[in-house]
Design a protein around this motif. Structure first.
Motif, PDB file in Angstrom:
ATOM      1  N   ASP A   1       0.848  -1.187   0.000  1.00  0.00           N
ATOM      2  CA  ASP A   1       0.000   0.000   0.000  1.00  0.00           C
ATOM      3  C   ASP A   1       0.889   1.246   0.000  1.00  0.00           C
ATOM      4  O   ASP A   1       2.068   1.171   0.367  1.00  0.00           O
ATOM      5  CB  ASP A   1      -0.886   0.011   1.247  1.00  0.00           C
ATOM      6  CG  ASP A   1      -1.864  -1.151   1.279  1.00  0.00           C
ATOM      7  OD1 ASP A   1      -2.582  -1.338   0.282  1.00  0.00           O
ATOM      8  OD2 ASP A   1      -1.889  -1.885   2.291  1.00  0.00           O
TER       9      ASP A   1
ATOM     10  N   GLU B   1      -5.615   0.295  -6.140  1.00  0.00           N
ATOM     11  CA  GLU B   1      -7.086   0.280  -6.114  1.00  0.00           C
ATOM     12  C   GLU B   1      -7.645   1.585  -5.535  1.00  0.00           C
ATOM     13  O   GLU B   1      -8.617   2.143  -6.061  1.00  0.00           O
ATOM     14  CB  GLU B   1      -7.612  -0.905  -5.306  1.00  0.00           C
ATOM     15  CG  GLU B   1      -9.139  -0.958  -5.294  1.00  0.00           C
ATOM     16  CD  GLU B   1      -9.688  -2.148  -4.522  1.00  0.00           C
ATOM     17  OE1 GLU B   1     -10.865  -2.466  -4.704  1.00  0.00           O
ATOM     18  OE2 GLU B   1      -8.930  -2.738  -3.738  1.00  0.00           O
ATOM     19  N   GLN B   2      -7.050   2.087  -4.467  1.00  0.00           N
ATOM     20  CA  GLN B   2      -7.537   3.324  -3.852  1.00  0.00           C
ATOM     21  C   GLN B   2      -7.444   4.489  -4.831  1.00  0.00           C
ATOM     22  O   GLN B   2      -8.358   5.319  -4.930  1.00  0.00           O
ATOM     23  CB  GLN B   2      -6.722   3.630  -2.593  1.00  0.00           C
ATOM     24  CG  GLN B   2      -7.170   4.893  -1.869  1.00  0.00           C
ATOM     25  CD  GLN B   2      -6.286   5.229  -0.679  1.00  0.00           C
ATOM     26  OE1 GLN B   2      -5.246   4.607  -0.465  1.00  0.00           O
ATOM     27  NE2 GLN B   2      -6.686   6.215   0.087  1.00  0.00           N
ATOM     28  N   TYR B   3      -6.359   4.546  -5.574  1.00  0.00           N
ATOM     29  CA  TYR B   3      -6.205   5.600  -6.587  1.00  0.00           C
ATOM     30  C   TYR B   3      -7.321   5.498  -7.624  1.00  0.00           C
ATOM     31  O   TYR B   3      -7.962   6.503  -7.973  1.00  0.00           O
ATOM     32  CB  TYR B   3      -4.844   5.471  -7.272  1.00  0.00           C
ATOM     33  CG  TYR B   3      -4.744   6.261  -8.560  1.00  0.00           C
ATOM     34  CD1 TYR B   3      -4.562   7.642  -8.534  1.00  0.00           C
ATOM     35  CD2 TYR B   3      -4.854   5.629  -9.798  1.00  0.00           C
ATOM     36  CE1 TYR B   3      -4.488   8.379  -9.716  1.00  0.00           C
ATOM     37  CE2 TYR B   3      -4.777   6.349 -10.981  1.00  0.00           C
ATOM     38  CZ  TYR B   3      -4.601   7.719 -10.939  1.00  0.00           C
ATOM     39  OH  TYR B   3      -4.541   8.453 -12.100  1.00  0.00           O
TER      40      TYR B   3
ATOM     41  N   GLU C   1     -10.283   4.164  -7.411  1.00  0.00           N
ATOM     42  CA  GLU C   1     -11.596   4.492  -6.856  1.00  0.00           C
ATOM     43  C   GLU C   1     -11.781   6.000  -6.703  1.00  0.00           C
ATOM     44  O   GLU C   1     -12.871   6.531  -6.923  1.00  0.00           O
ATOM     45  CB  GLU C   1     -11.763   3.815  -5.500  1.00  0.00           C
ATOM     46  CG  GLU C   1     -11.962   2.310  -5.572  1.00  0.00           C
ATOM     47  CD  GLU C   1     -12.147   1.680  -4.205  1.00  0.00           C
ATOM     48  OE1 GLU C   1     -11.903   2.373  -3.189  1.00  0.00           O
ATOM     49  OE2 GLU C   1     -12.534   0.499  -4.149  1.00  0.00           O
TER      50      GLU C   1
END
Length: 237
Positions: free
Chosen positions: A133, A155-157, A159
């Motif tokens: 992460d 994934e966070q980017y 989203e």
């Protein structure tokens, strides 16, 4: 330029759904190389629901570009990687029942395991990468394992991108600076797509490689669909 490694798990999923050998995984991998990709990525899992262990050995025989094998370093995975000797191994902390990767390593808690695995793979001349992460503490822990690179879990980017690209990229840019200062190469992957890849690439100037599979295959279905339909119509006239 940043290298593109294409993850072909989805091709194997499609093949396995029907049985037989259509689409032919080896032919698709060779075509992807011919179309200009810089590498092929596979992520075999213990249940072999997409990439089979036998596929990995077969791919090694025909690939001309970089070969990246991702996975959790259990005994079977480790043995396979040491036998195949790909260009790069990317260590991912997948649970056995994970549908897809959903977290990076806790490189502090698992430091000794990772150090051991990194040393084992590097002794065979295999470039190593750890899936993490965008957390400076986890990146510092990765550096202490002796790994060559990290792969930022994006994934966070993906989203956040549609809501605020600036906020989405910020933790990754900061994480990349930490990694670069520690002498780590920087890879990235998970839910990167045609929509968000250029902005990510611009925001991480040290980026060496991205691994993209699901989005790339889905986009190919749409962007190639019109051409194939018209080929059928032409043959039916």
């Amino acid at each position: 330029m940043t290298k593109l490694s294409v993850n072909i798990n989805k091709i194997a999923t499609l093949r396995n759904a029907r049985g037989g050998n259509v689409p032919n995984l080896l032919n698709v991998a060779a075509d992807i190389e011919d179309f200009g990709a810089h590498g092929i990525t596979v992520h075999p899992r213990p249940d072999e629901r997409h990439i089979r262990y036998a596929d990995v050995y077969d791919l090694k025989k025909i690939l001309k570009t970089e070969f990246n094998i991702e996975g959790n370093p259990n005994d079977a995975f480790t043995t396979m990687v040491l036998e195949v000797q790909p260009t790069q191994v990317t260590l991912v902390p997948d649970a056995v029942d994970a549908i897809t990767s959903n977290a990076g390593w806790d490189t502090v808690t698992h430091k000794e395991l990772l150090k051991e695995m990194i040393s084992t793979f590097k002794a065979k001349g295999i470039r190593t990468s750890i899936f993490v992460d965008p957390d400076p503490k986890m990146i510092e822990g990765a550096a202490e394992t002796g790994t060559d690179r990290i792969e930022l879990y994006t994934e966070q980017y993906a989203e956040m991108y549609s809501k605020s690209p600036e906020k989405a990229i910020q933790p990754y840019a900061e994480a990349a600076k930490v990694a670069y200062s520690l002498g780590l190469g920087i890879n990235a992957g998970h839910d990167l797509s045609l929509e968000n890849i250029a902005y990510f690439n611009q925001g991480i100037p040290q980026l060496l490689e991205v691994s993209i599979g699901h989005a790339l295959i889905c986009e190919s279905l749409y962007l190639g669909l019109e051409n194939v339909i018209n080929m059928y119509i032409h043959r039916l006239r």
